[in-house]
Enzyme design. Sequence first.
Site, PDB file in Angstrom:
ATOM      1  N   HIS A  66       0.846  -1.181   0.000  1.00 13.99           N
ATOM      2  CA  HIS A  66       0.000   0.000   0.000  1.00 13.99           C
ATOM      3  C   HIS A  66       0.882   1.233   0.000  1.00 13.99           C
ATOM      4  O   HIS A  66       1.984   1.220   0.540  1.00 13.99           O
ATOM      5  CB  HIS A  66      -0.928  -0.002   1.224  1.00 13.99           C
ATOM      6  N   ASP A 112      -7.915  -4.562  -0.683  1.00  8.73           N
ATOM      7  CA  ASP A 112      -8.333  -5.168  -1.952  1.00  8.73           C
ATOM      8  C   ASP A 112      -8.029  -6.658  -2.003  1.00  8.73           C
ATOM      9  O   ASP A 112      -8.641  -7.392  -2.777  1.00  8.73           O
ATOM     10  CB  ASP A 112      -7.640  -4.474  -3.127  1.00  8.73           C
TER      11      ASP A 112
END
Length: 453
Positions: A331, A390
């Site tokens: 991320h 995700d």
Amino acid sequence: MTNVFSEEKPEVLDYIEKLEKNNHIDPELFDKYKVNRGLRDLNGNGVLTGLTEISEIMSFIMDGDQRINCDGQLYYRGINVQDLVKGFVKEKRFGFEEATYLLLFGELPNKQDLDIFVKVLSHYRTLPTSFVRDIIMKAPSRDMMNTLARSVLTLYSYDDRASDTSIPNVLRQSLELIALFPLLAVYGYQAYCHYELGQSLYIHSPQPELSTAENILYLLRPDSKYTELEARILDIALVLHAEHGGGNNSTFTCHVVTSSGTDTYSAIAAALGSLKGPKHGGANIKVCEMFEDMKKNVNDWNDEEEISIYLRKLLHKEAFDKAGLIYGMGHAIYSKSDPRAEVFKKFVRNLAEEKGRMDEFALYSNVERLAPLIISDERKMYKGVSANVDFYSGFVYHMLELPTELYTPIFAIARISGWSAHRIEELLNAGKIIRPAYRNVHERREYIPINER
């Protein structure tokens, strides 16, 4: 109508060559002029461009001058999202409406406040007469995000006070859009399935007593049936996606466009355009596609060595889309852990058990554990890497039998709450129009008359 820029026409290649030749900027110039590309510094930290009270992301702590990575934390109006989820789950309530209230108004609602707010959203969950027939069902798009954006922009025409940017009016518009997004997305998908794929057309009316998550499943499924666990996990997904700081691309887009003084519909449509991008809202689809390829190429889903070989092939651009990425891992902000993924995983297992897909859950768990080790072994790492939200959300949506066309719109159904809060915050603290600087690096030259060129 003939498209003069059709790919078959040879002159298009000439245009492309000119574009590439005359728009190339030497990468070294970005370093020379100390440009914060992507509004990030050399260490990947976001450049401070504003202040907010809506949400906070924490991925490190400072010990003197030393930055120490820590487990990620996400706060909505100062309240840890993990505590927020834990609270409404423990009381067996749906939480998206409560999270939306918190983001908009800055405080947790009491029971009476929440009941009234839910009724307000239910009241607004009605589209204008014939909107489905005249707008959504005409010229359906294969991309639901385009359908959603077109519907939002068209709602401007149905609003007598569309350009009024007073706070009471913007709040009313925001509440309407928050309430209507599930209808716009699902109805757009139903129209696409009917007119483009030849499937039966199902248009169910939302039920006032149902939560947002329940209504999504009720509207989408032909028989309108769903289990309590399905609805509750979708509700948690909406809460976790509702907001993520003012610096993410779509929320920043909303801030930028709002700062120009434009209307709510234009600002939200711009945010939708940003979220549609595969670098932002479409990542969970890539995760699902990667795992589908993995399941075809890894025979034993519990064999760590075989899984590791496949993951190394991904990094070496030898598997799946040859992009060199393990989707769902890492991320831009979080290092040791993404708190949204940590919350999600606890409930994903329950859904996998209900759906009889524990073998796939085991594969996801193995990849989550092995991928960081392999990435750190293969590449130079400046910070930790872990599963992001995700990684599991696509798997959840797949188990909920949501079509991939709706994965990113589901994200939008959640994030409209955060966008609305940030739009109102921008208006209440209105300053200058947001206008970052770009430095021109082209040499100056004289104009040449056309006959001398």
